[in-house]
Design an enzyme around this catalytic site. Structure first.
Site, PDB file in Angstrom:
ATOM      1  CD  GLU A  20     -17.880  -2.225 -16.836  1.00 16.13           C
ATOM      2  OE1 GLU A  20     -19.084  -2.397 -17.035  1.00 16.13           O
ATOM      3  OE2 GLU A  20     -17.300  -2.631 -15.816  1.00 16.13           O
ATOM      4  CG  ASN A  55     -21.267  -7.313 -12.860  1.00 17.64           C
ATOM      5  OD1 ASN A  55     -21.378  -8.220 -12.028  1.00 17.64           O
ATOM      6  ND2 ASN A  55     -20.353  -6.358 -12.762  1.00 17.64           N
ATOM      7  CD1 TRP A  56     -27.814  -9.713 -12.518  1.00 13.43           C
ATOM      8  CD2 TRP A  56     -27.908 -11.862 -11.855  1.00 13.43           C
ATOM      9  NE1 TRP A  56     -28.768 -10.355 -13.275  1.00 13.43           N
ATOM     10  CE2 TRP A  56     -28.845 -11.674 -12.888  1.00 13.43           C
ATOM     11  CE3 TRP A  56     -27.788 -13.129 -11.286  1.00 13.43           C
ATOM     12  CZ2 TRP A  56     -29.665 -12.707 -13.360  1.00 13.43           C
ATOM     13  CZ3 TRP A  56     -28.585 -14.158 -11.755  1.00 13.43           C
ATOM     14  CH2 TRP A  56     -29.517 -13.941 -12.772  1.00 13.43           C
ATOM     15  CG  HIS A  70     -16.011  -5.000 -12.405  1.00  3.22           C
ATOM     16  ND1 HIS A  70     -16.176  -4.024 -11.451  1.00  3.22           N
ATOM     17  CD2 HIS A  70     -17.065  -4.886 -13.250  1.00  3.22           C
ATOM     18  CE1 HIS A  70     -17.288  -3.358 -11.706  1.00  3.22           C
ATOM     19  NE2 HIS A  70     -17.851  -3.860 -12.799  1.00  3.22           N
ATOM     20  N   GLY A  78     -22.254   2.795 -11.794  1.00  4.89           N
ATOM     21  CA  GLY A  78     -23.173   2.926 -10.661  1.00  4.89           C
ATOM     22  C   GLY A  78     -23.423   4.363 -10.251  1.00  4.89           C
ATOM     23  N   GLY A 114     -26.620  -2.211 -12.618  1.00  2.00           N
ATOM     24  CA  GLY A 114     -27.903  -1.929 -11.958  1.00  2.00           C
ATOM     25  C   GLY A 114     -29.134  -2.336 -12.764  1.00  2.00           C
TER      26      GLY A 114
HETATM   27  P1  PGA Z   1     -23.688  -0.126 -13.688  1.00  3.82           P
HETATM   28  O1  PGA Z   1     -22.505  -1.222 -13.534  1.00  3.82           O
HETATM   29  O2  PGA Z   1     -24.421  -0.466 -14.961  1.00  3.82           O
HETATM   30  O3  PGA Z   1     -24.525  -0.299 -12.461  1.00  3.82           O
HETATM   31  O4  PGA Z   1     -23.029   1.210 -13.769  1.00  3.82           O
HETATM   32  C1  PGA Z   1     -21.762  -1.667 -14.636  1.00  3.82           C
HETATM   33  C2  PGA Z   1     -20.662  -2.588 -14.182  1.00  3.82           C
HETATM   34  O5  PGA Z   1     -20.102  -2.363 -13.102  1.00  3.82           O
HETATM   35  O6  PGA Z   1     -20.310  -3.574 -14.860  1.00  3.82           O
END
Ligand code: PGA
Length: 237
Positions: free
Chosen positions: A153, A10-11, A88, A159, A217
């Site tokens: 998630e 996921n960019w 998301h 993040g 990330g």
């Molecule tokens: P992250 O993001 O790996 O930077 O925690 C995951 C996501 O939001 O899908």
């Protein structure tokens, strides 16, 4: 277990990493792992042209019309996307999307011929109050089951550098699976997402009910993502 492993990048609102379309790019299809990339809308066509399995990070449930700034599920499909993220946490919490919005997006995605990956997860407050299962159950039950993949998630892990332990993730994945209709429990893929990286990918992927990762990330760093794909390939062989 016969569920195919997925490694999804996921960019978010970042440009495509340099070399994303190179012959040896880690974002290209892999023999034993399903690699999917979710670029910004602007990079979708370049990813499709590079023969990358591509998804939209979001799609509007309306097919077309006066919705300035939006892109519909149908348009994503026409541009060559095969997947789309729905719900998301950044859309839920920063853009105020509700379970009803997510349900409408999932229905529109299926109608347009896209495979939805529905993101669910509790906030840190909900977990502190012992309400993580209630919160996740509400999100899971809000969407039609059968032709969707889920991504657990936890909001507190996205993040933040705070990954759920493999035990916490496994427990929540098993719980999500138990909510699905009996005939879909063995086949539905459930991904984990939230501060995954080359150091923790392997332990997470080893868990019985974790069928892949949705990576933020670390997916912007081709070498890290390559490492994670390699771990997934090794564990699924
Ligand atoms: P992250 O993001 O790996 O930077 O925690 C995951 C996501 O939001 O899908």
């Amino acid at each position: 277990m016969s569920r195919q492993t997925i490694l999804a990048a996921n960019w978010k609102m970042h440009g495509a990493p340099a070399g994303f379309d190179a012959a040896d790019s880690p974002y290209k299809p892999h023999a034993s792992v399903d690699v999917i990339v979710f670029p910004s809308f602007l990079d979708i066509r370049a990813c499709v042209a590079a023969k990358i399995t591509t998804g939209g990070q979001w799609g509007c449930s309306e097919p077309d019309g006066a919705f300035t700034g939006d892109v519909s599920m149908r348009m994503l499909h026409a541009a060559g996307c095969t997947f789309v993220l729905c719900g998301h946490s950044e859309r839920r919490h920063k853009r105020g999307e509700t379970d009803d919005d997510v349900e409408a997006q999932v229905i529109a995605a299926l109608e347009a011929g896209l495979h939805p990956i529905v993101c669910v997860g509790e906030t840190d407050k909900q977990r502190e109050n012992g309400k993580e299962r209630t919160a996740v159950k509400k999100q899971v039950m809000a969407v039609p089951h059968g032709r969707v993949t889920f991504a657990y998630e936890p909001v507190w892990a996205i993040g933040t550098g705070k990954t759920a332990t493999p035990e916490i993730a496994q427990e929540m994945h098993a719980f999500i699976r138990s909510l699905l209709p009996k005939d879909q429990q063995a086949t539905t893929q459930i991904l984990y997402g939230g501060s995954t990286n080359p150091m923790n990918a392997r332990e997470l992927l080893r868990q019985d009910d974790i069928d892949g990762l949705l990576v933020g990330g670390a997916a912007l760093k081709p070498d890290e993502f390559r490492d994670m794909v390699a771990s997934a390939a090794e564990l699924s062989s």
